[in-house]
Design a protein around this motif. Structure first.
Motif, PDB file in Angstrom:
ATOM      1  N   ILE A  35       0.828  -1.214   0.000  1.00  0.00           N
ATOM      2  CA  ILE A  35       0.000   0.000   0.000  1.00  0.00           C
ATOM      3  C   ILE A  35       0.861   1.263   0.000  1.00  0.00           C
ATOM      4  CG2 ILE A  35      -1.755   1.299   1.260  1.00  0.00           C
ATOM      5  CD1 ILE A  35      -2.862  -1.456   2.199  1.00  0.00           C
ATOM      6  N   LYS A  36       1.791   1.374   0.927  1.00  0.00           N
ATOM      7  CA  LYS A  36       2.628   2.580   1.003  1.00  0.00           C
ATOM      8  C   LYS A  36       3.530   2.734  -0.207  1.00  0.00           C
ATOM      9  CE  LYS A  36       2.683   3.364   5.963  1.00  0.00           C
ATOM     10  NZ  LYS A  36       3.508   3.411   7.175  1.00  0.00           N
ATOM     11  N   SER A  37       4.035   1.649  -0.743  1.00  0.00           N
ATOM     12  CA  SER A  37       4.924   1.724  -1.907  1.00  0.00           C
ATOM     13  C   SER A  37       4.151   1.715  -3.225  1.00  0.00           C
ATOM     14  CB  SER A  37       5.923   0.581  -1.875  1.00  0.00           C
ATOM     15  OG  SER A  37       5.248  -0.645  -2.038  1.00  0.00           O
ATOM     16  N   LYS A  38       2.818   1.616  -3.140  1.00  0.00           N
ATOM     17  CA  LYS A  38       1.940   1.578  -4.324  1.00  0.00           C
ATOM     18  C   LYS A  38       2.342   0.474  -5.297  1.00  0.00           C
ATOM     19  CE  LYS A  38       0.722   6.340  -3.792  1.00  0.00           C
ATOM     20  NZ  LYS A  38       0.652   7.666  -4.318  1.00  0.00           N
ATOM     21  N   ASN A  39       2.734  -0.643  -4.732  1.00  0.00           N
ATOM     22  CA  ASN A  39       3.104  -1.833  -5.483  1.00  0.00           C
ATOM     23  C   ASN A  39       2.023  -2.880  -5.239  1.00  0.00           C
ATOM     24  OD1 ASN A  39       4.408  -3.930  -6.796  1.00  0.00           O
ATOM     25  ND2 ASN A  39       5.650  -4.441  -5.007  1.00  0.00           N
ATOM     26  N   MET A  40       0.990  -2.890  -6.059  1.00  0.00           N
ATOM     27  CA  MET A  40      -0.148  -3.775  -5.820  1.00  0.00           C
ATOM     28  C   MET A  40       0.030  -5.112  -6.533  1.00  0.00           C
ATOM     29  SD  MET A  40      -1.704  -2.025  -3.681  1.00  0.00           S
ATOM     30  CE  MET A  40      -3.387  -2.419  -3.392  1.00  0.00           C
ATOM     31  N   THR A  72      -6.136  -5.363  -6.153  1.00  0.00           N
ATOM     32  CA  THR A  72      -6.561  -4.015  -5.782  1.00  0.00           C
ATOM     33  C   THR A  72      -6.775  -3.972  -4.277  1.00  0.00           C
ATOM     34  OG1 THR A  72      -8.900  -4.535  -6.037  1.00  0.00           O
ATOM     35  CG2 THR A  72      -7.746  -3.732  -8.004  1.00  0.00           C
ATOM     36  N   LYS A  73      -7.031  -2.777  -3.753  1.00  0.00           N
ATOM     37  CA  LYS A  73      -7.314  -2.653  -2.314  1.00  0.00           C
ATOM     38  C   LYS A  73      -8.572  -3.427  -1.935  1.00  0.00           C
ATOM     39  CE  LYS A  73      -5.137   1.517  -0.612  1.00  0.00           C
ATOM     40  NZ  LYS A  73      -5.364   2.785   0.087  1.00  0.00           N
TER      41      LYS A  73
END
Length: 172
Positions: free
Chosen positions: A62-67, A77-78
């Motif tokens: 989530i923090k690194s936007k590496n999904m 996805t989230k």
């Protein structure tokens, strides 16, 4: 059925979860190697079924936007992050919000219903004489039927059966 809403659940909504065990046979996060406890925040990725600590997903996805899944590199996805255990959210421990409790639904256990009919169901312990008496009573007692009780009504036309007219309190 879904336990919270009571809605019918489709089997397609279910998916396999992949838990990982450590060498000492305890479940753990496969990335952080932290053993899961009662106080661990645990999540699963719906697309792969892999189970991680919430800390691993927060920090590395989530923090690194590496999904991408941390083990399989499959995208998610989230919305695909499913919380299995979150000790910080106390409202989920409130069982009074579960559908079956709100609606006072109860699963009927036929064996327990049969046991409730027994005279000894509510007794914790009995003496040998009481046990023998209750066993004899269970085999010989026949409950009076409603027809027999009404035909045995007193000669005076009262509502009580005859056997009630001959009773006494024992007081003189």
């Amino acid at each position: 059925y879904k336990p919270i809403t009571g809605e019918r659940m489709d089997s397609k909504a279910l998916f396999k979860l992949n838990f990982f065990k450590s060498a000492d046979d305890k479940f753990h996060c496969p990335v952080m190697y932290k053993v899961f406890t009662d106080t661990s925040a645990i999540v699963a990725i719906k697309t792969t079924g892999n189970v991680y600590s919430m800390e691993a997903i927060t920090e590395l996805n989530i923090k690194s936007k590496n999904m991408l899944d941390l083990l399989d590199s499959k995208p998610f996805t989230k919305a695909d992050i499913i919380t299995i255990q979150d000790p910080q959210k106390l409202e989920k421990f409130d069982m009074s919000q579960f559908h079956h409790i709100k609606e006072k639904m109860r699963m009927v256990d036929e064996d327990e219903e049969e046991a409730r009919k027994s005279a000894t169901y509510t007794l914790k312990s009995t003496s040998a004489e009481a046990t023998a008496t209750l066993a004899e009573l269970n085999t010989t007692y026949k409950a009076p039927s409603a027809v027999a009780a009404t035909s045995a009504a007193g000669d005076d036309g009262g509502d009580l059966p005859k056997y009630f007219h001959n009773t006494t309190t024992g007081m003189v």
